[in-house]
Design an enzyme around this catalytic site. Sequence first.
Site, mmCIF file in Angstrom:
data_model
loop_
_atom_site.group_PDB
_atom_site.id
_atom_site.type_symbol
_atom_site.label_atom_id
_atom_site.label_comp_id
_atom_site.label_asym_id
_atom_site.label_seq_id
_atom_site.Cartn_x
_atom_site.Cartn_y
_atom_site.Cartn_z
ATOM 1 N N ASP A 116 0.807 3.809 2.397
ATOM 2 C CA ASP A 116 0.418 4.113 3.855
ATOM 3 C C ASP A 116 -0.502 5.150 3.681
ATOM 4 O O ASP A 116 -1.698 4.963 2.837
ATOM 5 C CB ASP A 116 1.767 4.679 4.281
ATOM 6 C CG ASP A 116 1.860 4.687 5.589
ATOM 7 O OD1 ASP A 116 1.722 3.752 6.411
ATOM 8 O OD2 ASP A 116 2.288 5.964 6.185
ATOM 9 N N ASP A 168 0.884 -1.306 0.219
ATOM 10 C CA ASP A 168 0.020 -0.136 0.034
ATOM 11 C C ASP A 168 0.959 1.149 -0.044
ATOM 12 O O ASP A 168 2.203 1.151 0.095
ATOM 13 C CB ASP A 168 -0.966 -0.093 1.373
ATOM 14 C CG ASP A 168 -0.163 -0.027 2.490
ATOM 15 O OD1 ASP A 168 0.205 0.929 3.022
ATOM 16 O OD2 ASP A 168 0.062 -1.125 3.004
#
Length: 285
Positions: free
Chosen positions: A208, A206
Site C-alpha cells: 500500500d 504491494d
Amino acid sequence: MLAVIGGSGIYDIDGLEEAQWQSVDTPWGAPSDQILTGRLHGVAMAFLPRHGRGHVHSPTDVPYRANIDALKRLGATHVLSISACGSFRDEMAPGHFVMVDQYIDRTVSRESSFFGTGCVAHVSMAHPICMGLSRAAGDAARQAGVTVHEGGTYLVMEGPQFSTLAESRMYREVWGCDVIGMTNMPEAKLAREAELHYATIAMVTDYDSWHPDHGDVDVASIVAVLQGNAAHARDTVANLARIFGGAGCPTGCETALDFAIMTAPGKRDPVLLGKLDAVAGRVLG
C-alpha cells in the site's frame, strides 16, 4: 461443487476436464462473465473471473449479487475467493498469501444484500469465513510453495483509487488491519446469505502506501507480482481439488438462514421471493 472467483490477473483455471464456458441467467442481472465449469481431480468445479475476461468491471461495478446467485444456481457449495491485496505488515510481503478471517467493510456504493423490503433477513457475519475451507486452501497453497499467513483482517475499500497515505496509516496503526483490497465485500456477505462456504486467499502484491521503504503503490510493480501470484494461485487450486473432500465446516455456513428471515410469511413480497429461489430456496420452500 467447488467454485473459484478469480481476481486481478486470474481469468481461467488450468487442467479442467470437460471444460466449457456457460452463460447463466439470474434475477439480479448478468454475472461478470460466463462461468467455466468442468472437473479437476474428480471434483466438480466452477470458475468465475470477478472482473470478467479482459478485466472490464471495476471493483464498484462488479455484479456481486448476480455472481453469487449464478454460482449457487449452478450447484456450487463452496466458494474460494482469490484476490489481489496490499499489505499493512512487514512480514506479509509481496508474493505471500494471507488466509483472511475477518473483514472491515468500507464500501459505500454497492448492493450488499439479496434481501430487503418485502423479505427482510439478518445473517450473522461475526465469523465471516468458512474456516474448514480456509484451512484446506492454506494447506494447498503451502503445497504450492507459497508462504502462507493464517488469519488476517481485510479492509475492503470502495476504490478504484488506492489509499491516501493518511488512510493507509490509519488502517494499519489505528484499526489494526492486515491487508487491503477492493472486492471481498459485499461478496462475503452475499455468500453467507446464499449459505455458501466462503473463504479468501489474499495475494499480497504491494505494501500500500504506508511503508517508508517502498514508496507509493506502483501499478507496474503490482502487475509484475500479479503474474507470479497467478501461477501460484493456479497450483493452489489444483492442490485444493485433491484435498477438497476433507474441508469440513465448523462455522455452520450451510444453515445461515435458519433463523434469519424476519418478515412474516403473509407479508412477503412474491416478486422478491421469486428472485430468491436459488439463494434462499432451502428455507423459503
